[in-house]
Design a protein around this motif. Structure first.
Motif, PDB file in Angstrom:
ATOM      1  N   ALA A 195      -1.442  13.274  -5.690  1.00 31.56           N
ATOM      2  CA  ALA A 195      -0.656  12.096  -5.312  1.00 31.56           C
ATOM      3  C   ALA A 195       0.147  12.344  -4.040  1.00 31.56           C
ATOM      4  O   ALA A 195       0.324  11.441  -3.216  1.00 31.56           O
ATOM      5  N   ALA A 196       0.612  13.574  -3.872  1.00 30.49           N
ATOM      6  CA  ALA A 196       1.358  13.910  -2.658  1.00 30.49           C
ATOM      7  C   ALA A 196       0.468  13.797  -1.424  1.00 30.49           C
ATOM      8  O   ALA A 196       0.941  13.484  -0.331  1.00 30.49           O
ATOM      9  N   LYS A 197      -0.833  14.034  -1.588  1.00 33.09           N
ATOM     10  CA  LYS A 197      -1.781  13.925  -0.472  1.00 33.09           C
ATOM     11  C   LYS A 197      -2.215  12.478  -0.248  1.00 33.09           C
ATOM     12  O   LYS A 197      -2.328  12.019   0.888  1.00 33.09           O
ATOM     13  N   TRP A 198      -2.464  11.765  -1.328  1.00 32.50           N
ATOM     14  CA  TRP A 198      -2.966  10.402  -1.208  1.00 32.50           C
ATOM     15  C   TRP A 198      -1.902   9.436  -0.722  1.00 32.50           C
ATOM     16  O   TRP A 198      -2.203   8.511   0.043  1.00 32.50           O
ATOM     17  N   GLY A 199      -0.684   9.595  -1.206  1.00 35.36           N
ATOM     18  CA  GLY A 199       0.367   8.656  -0.874  1.00 35.36           C
ATOM     19  C   GLY A 199       0.113   7.286  -1.480  1.00 35.36           C
ATOM     20  O   GLY A 199      -0.654   7.129  -2.429  1.00 35.36           O
ATOM     21  N   ALA A 200       0.746   6.257  -0.921  1.00 38.77           N
ATOM     22  CA  ALA A 200       0.635   4.892  -1.432  1.00 38.77           C
ATOM     23  C   ALA A 200      -0.602   4.224  -0.824  1.00 38.77           C
ATOM     24  O   ALA A 200      -0.504   3.265  -0.051  1.00 38.77           O
ATOM     25  N   HIS A 201      -1.770   4.704  -1.205  1.00 33.78           N
ATOM     26  CA  HIS A 201      -3.018   4.302  -0.531  1.00 33.78           C
ATOM     27  C   HIS A 201      -3.501   2.918  -0.924  1.00 33.78           C
ATOM     28  O   HIS A 201      -4.355   2.339  -0.231  1.00 33.78           O
ATOM     29  N   PHE A 202      -2.998   2.340  -2.008  1.00 32.19           N
ATOM     30  CA  PHE A 202      -3.378   0.983  -2.380  1.00 32.19           C
ATOM     31  C   PHE A 202      -2.446  -0.073  -1.776  1.00 32.19           C
ATOM     32  O   PHE A 202      -2.667  -1.268  -1.954  1.00 32.19           O
ATOM     33  N   GLY A 203      -1.409   0.363  -1.098  1.00 32.28           N
ATOM     34  CA  GLY A 203      -0.422  -0.561  -0.561  1.00 32.28           C
ATOM     35  C   GLY A 203       0.973  -0.184  -1.057  1.00 32.28           C
ATOM     36  O   GLY A 203       1.149   0.807  -1.746  1.00 32.28           O
ATOM     37  N   PRO A 204       1.976  -0.974  -0.691  1.00 36.04           N
ATOM     38  CA  PRO A 204       3.353  -0.604  -1.026  1.00 36.04           C
ATOM     39  C   PRO A 204       3.597  -0.519  -2.528  1.00 36.04           C
ATOM     40  O   PRO A 204       2.964  -1.227  -3.322  1.00 36.04           O
TER      41      PRO A 204
END
Length: 340
Positions: free
Chosen positions: A324-333
């Motif tokens: 999750a730290a790598k992906w971040g908010a990848h679907f949007g806010p």
């Protein structure tokens, strides 16, 4: 980024237990390109679960048509749908956004409509947009009704006014009385804080939400939205269980595109599916399929899935936190922007 998990591992496992779990964790080695490694796709029937208050029994594998809809011909999409029904899948999910998907599904529905629980979506911010979208969907699907009609992607909609008497969600609910759908749903990947207002209307029959053991640490539908759905006896279908398309591997328009989780940890496909099916209230996993070959391989994961043990869940959540730290908010806010 949310990094909490207040539902204890013990409670998670306890609530999941339709089937006894607790086996020692052995990482799955199957990937979506290793068909020969999978068990026979026809060895056991697909389990079914009741989809919340709808009372419908659907297979725990819902055929998602986004990948094939974006990358295959209409005839190839129909081949995938026919193969899915032949394999025992009775839950089919599509949407206008999936390019050729509705038309491909429609080639099959004109002959096999009564064999499936059919869902499509309305990506609209106004009633006029909704009417055009639904009319086109029914025409392409070659049917006069769908079983489930979603208000599509709540996190990306202009939700202000949607619940008003003349709002688009209110219009969508009216389609039940009009006979255009049997049930109403909402779907979404981000902004989980938006979902309660719709679930609390009592009009939502089904929730389609992005859940996986990575994004639990970011969007956390598992703890912020799913409990409300369960309280309202809303049926729950899990999507994006493999993390959604990996942009580094190409979009859904690329037949070779893979999920983020598959890209990072291909040996975790089975565990990711079991995680989603172990979530209390989840009736089915909406898994996007690109080809008949991929369908036959993925069927093996759904024949006899076991609930996660506490040891497995702990391992997955730890791995998910790191990813999750790598992906971040990848679907949007994750949260609404503060008003200036």
């Amino acid at each position: 980024m949310t990094k909490r998990s207040s539902l204890s591992r013990r409670d998670f496992v306890k609530q999941a237990g339709a089937v006894a779990g607790g086996a020692v964790f052995v990482p799955a080695v199957l990937t979506r390109t290793q068909l020969s490694a999978a068990p026979s796709a026809s060895s056991e029937p697909l389990p079914r679960r009741v989809l919340g208050r709808t009372g419908e029994e659907i297979t725990i594998f819902t055929l998602g048509t986004a990948p094939c809809g974006n990358s295959r011909s209409i005839e190839e999409i129909a081949d995938v749908v026919n193969a899915a029904i032949d394999a025992g899948i009775n839950s089919i999910d599509t949407a206008p956004a999936y390019v050729r998907a509705e038309e491909g599904v429609g080639l099959v529905m004109k002959n096999r409509r009564k064999e499936v629980f059919l869902a499509t979506k309305v990506p609209a911010d106004t009633v006029e947009q909704g009417e055009r979208s639904l009319s086109r969907s029914l025409r392409l699907l070659q049917t006069d009704y769908v079983d489930l009609l979603y208000y599509h992607s709540v996190g990306n909609r202009q939700v202000e006014g949607a619940l008003d008497p003349e709002g688009v969600f209110t219009w969508l609910v009216k389609q039940k009385k009009a006979g255009k759908c049997r049930f109403v749903g909402i779907s979404g990947h981000n902004l989980p804080g938006r979902f309660a207002q719709f679930l609390n209307t009592g009009e939502v029959d089904v929730l389609l939400a992005a859940v996986n053991y990575v994004d639990r640490h970011t969007y956390n539908f598992e703890e912020d939205v799913l409990p409300i759905a369960r309280e309202k006896q809303v049926g729950i279908i899990a999507m994006k269980v493999l993390g959604g398309a990996d942009p580094s591997k190409g979009s859904y328009g690329n037949p070779n595109s893979v999920g983020r989780l598959v890209s990072d940890k291909p040996e975790r496909i089975e565990a990711a599916i079991r995680y989603a099916l172990s979530l209390p209230g989840v009736a089915s996993v909406n898994l996007g399929i690109n080809s008949v070959e991929q369908l036959h391989q993925d069927l093996a994961y759904f024949r006899n899935p076991q609930p996660l043990s506490e040891q497995e869940l702990a391992q997955l959540l730890e791995e998910g936190r790191e990813l999750a730290a790598k992906w971040g908010a990848h679907f949007g806010p994750v949260k609404e922007r503060a008003q200036a």
